[in-house]
Design an enzyme around this catalytic site. Structure first.
Site, short mmCIF file in Angstrom:
data_model
loop_
_atom_site.label_atom_id
_atom_site.label_comp_id
_atom_site.label_asym_id
_atom_site.label_seq_id
_atom_site.Cartn_x
_atom_site.Cartn_y
_atom_site.Cartn_z
N SER A 140 -54.64 37.58 52.32
CA SER A 140 -54.41 36.75 51.13
C SER A 140 -53.99 37.69 50.01
CB SER A 140 -55.69 36.03 50.74
OG SER A 140 -55.57 35.48 49.43
N TYR A 181 -64.62 36.67 48.93
CA TYR A 181 -63.35 36.39 49.61
C TYR A 181 -62.37 37.55 49.39
CZ TYR A 181 -59.17 33.67 50.99
OH TYR A 181 -58.02 33.21 51.60
P1 NDP Z 1 -57.55 25.44 57.09
O1 NDP Z 1 -58.98 25.28 56.66
O2 NDP Z 1 -56.55 24.41 56.66
O3 NDP Z 1 -57.48 25.61 58.66
C1 NDP Z 1 -58.37 26.47 59.30
C2 NDP Z 1 -58.25 26.36 60.80
O4 NDP Z 1 -59.22 27.26 61.39
C3 NDP Z 1 -58.59 24.99 61.34
O5 NDP Z 1 -57.90 24.80 62.55
C4 NDP Z 1 -60.10 25.10 61.58
O6 NDP Z 1 -60.56 24.14 62.51
C5 NDP Z 1 -60.22 26.52 62.11
N1 NDP Z 1 -61.51 27.15 61.86
C6 NDP Z 1 -62.13 27.29 60.66
N2 NDP Z 1 -63.31 27.92 60.81
C7 NDP Z 1 -63.45 28.18 62.13
C8 NDP Z 1 -64.45 28.81 62.91
N3 NDP Z 1 -65.58 29.29 62.35
N4 NDP Z 1 -64.27 28.91 64.24
C9 NDP Z 1 -63.14 28.42 64.81
N5 NDP Z 1 -62.15 27.83 64.14
C10 NDP Z 1 -62.31 27.69 62.80
O7 NDP Z 1 -57.18 26.88 56.52
P2 NDP Z 1 -55.75 27.55 56.14
O8 NDP Z 1 -54.74 27.25 57.14
O9 NDP Z 1 -55.49 27.30 54.70
O10 NDP Z 1 -56.19 29.10 56.21
C11 NDP Z 1 -55.88 29.95 57.30
C12 NDP Z 1 -55.98 31.38 56.81
O11 NDP Z 1 -55.10 31.58 55.72
C13 NDP Z 1 -57.38 31.78 56.29
O12 NDP Z 1 -57.69 33.09 56.73
C14 NDP Z 1 -57.22 31.75 54.78
O13 NDP Z 1 -58.11 32.63 54.14
C15 NDP Z 1 -55.77 32.21 54.65
N6 NDP Z 1 -55.15 31.87 53.38
C16 NDP Z 1 -54.93 30.55 53.02
C17 NDP Z 1 -54.33 30.27 51.80
C18 NDP Z 1 -54.07 28.87 51.36
O14 NDP Z 1 -53.71 28.68 50.18
N7 NDP Z 1 -54.20 27.87 52.20
C19 NDP Z 1 -53.93 31.34 50.86
C20 NDP Z 1 -54.20 32.66 51.34
C21 NDP Z 1 -54.78 32.90 52.55
P3 NDP Z 1 -62.10 23.60 62.48
O15 NDP Z 1 -62.54 23.55 61.03
O16 NDP Z 1 -62.04 22.26 63.13
O17 NDP Z 1 -62.91 24.61 63.28
#
Ligand code: NDP
Length: 255
Positions: free
Chosen positions: A145, A158
């Site tokens: 990020s 974070y």
């Molecule tokens: P989302 O919350 O939209 O999606 C996260 C995905 O990961 C889902 O498929 C979720 O499914 C899965 N997930 C979450 N926790 C777990 C877990 N403990 N075990 C297995 N699966 C898990 O997140 P984003 O797509 O926004 O984020 C993805 C990455 O991008 C992260 O690392 C975030 O920090 C980073 N990021 C995002 C930004 C943004 O603005 N969106 C900006 C900068 C970085 P489920 O919950 O059903 O398990």
């Protein structure tokens, strides 16, 4: 042209059911890779797998809570059996956040963020290393990020986890270059996903975000996944140890 194709390659993408991970699965699949992904929600995972199969993509999946060490081991065992012990690509995408002033975080919140954002990705690299090495051409991409290098009021824990990911990217790039494994990070700024929906639906907050962004808008998940895919391509074969922002110019905007 095989420099711009992932045909015949195998990939493990954590958290592929929504957001950036979902876009990464689709991007890698469109370039010809076979993919294994995971999430904690079985019905949603099965729904996605069905959709992907309908699109002709080769995607399998496991239910896995990535904060559990034994479940991470099971996930890797599953991927190893699906891909015959050979993995070309590991995408460490799963990450989460709790936003608070530093003085208000509990010990449990500290541990939970460290476990999800740093420890899980670190352990996934350790577990995947023999498979990446066995494939002959390996690539790891972390979803970091801009919070890993700049203060963006998203919370200090974070920021610390993402800063650690950026350094880990450099260490692994150097340590595992001899195994023909490249390691890079992609650092997004606000990207429309379920993680930040509650923030971006607040007009005042969105206005502040956009006012700091030269391109005057937030990003879409497929604008992040395209860079992730590029970093995995043979075309990126001399790029390693880098953290690249996908941020509409945010991180270079001094005024
Ligand atoms: P989302 O919350 O939209 O999606 C996260 C995905 O990961 C889902 O498929 C979720 O499914 C899965 N997930 C979450 N926790 C777990 C877990 N403990 N075990 C297995 N699966 C898990 O997140 P984003 O797509 O926004 O984020 C993805 C990455 O991008 C992260 O690392 C975030 O920090 C980073 N990021 C995002 C930004 C943004 O603005 N969106 C900006 C900068 C970085 P489920 O919950 O059903 O398990």
């Amino acid at each position: 042209n095989s420099r711009w194709s992932l045909a015949g390659m195998t990939a493990l993408v954590t958290g592929g059911t929504r957001g950036i991970g979902y876009a990464v699965v689709e991007e890698l699949a469109e370039l010809g890779a076979a993919i294994h992904t995971c999430s904690r929600n079985e019905p949603e995972l099965n729904q996605r797998l069905q959709e992907w199969s309908g699109k002709g993509f080769t995607v399998t999946g496991s239910v896995c809570d990535l904060t559990s060490r034994p479940q991470r081991q099971q996930l890797l065992e599953k991927a190893a059996s699906v891909f015959n012990g050979k993995l070309n690509i590991l995408i460490n995408n799963v990450g989460t956040n709790i936003r608070k002033p530093t003085t208000e975080y509990t010990a449990e919140e500290y541990s939970a963020l460290m476990a999800t954002n740093l420890e899980a990705s670190y352990h996934m690299c350790q577990l995947a290393h023999p498979l990446l090495k066995a494939s002959g051409v390996g690539s790891i991409v972390f979803i970091s990020s801009v919070a890993g290098s700049i203060h963006i009021t998203s919370g200090s824990i974070y920021g610390a986890t993402k800063g650690a990911i950026n350094q880990l990217t450099k260490n692994l790039a150097c340590e595992w270059a001899k195994d023909n494994i490249r390691t890079n990070s992609v650092a997004p700024w606000y990207t429309r996903t379920s993680l930040v929906e509650h923030l971006l639906s607040n007009e005042e907050f969105l206005g502040r975000v956009v006012s700091r962004t030269p391109m005057r808008r937030v990003g879409e998940a497929n604008e992040v996944s395209s860079l992730v895919a590029f970093l995995c391509l043979p075309a990126a074969s001399y790029i390693t140890g880098q953290t690249i922002a996908v941020d509409g110019g945010f991180s270079v905007n001094g005024f």
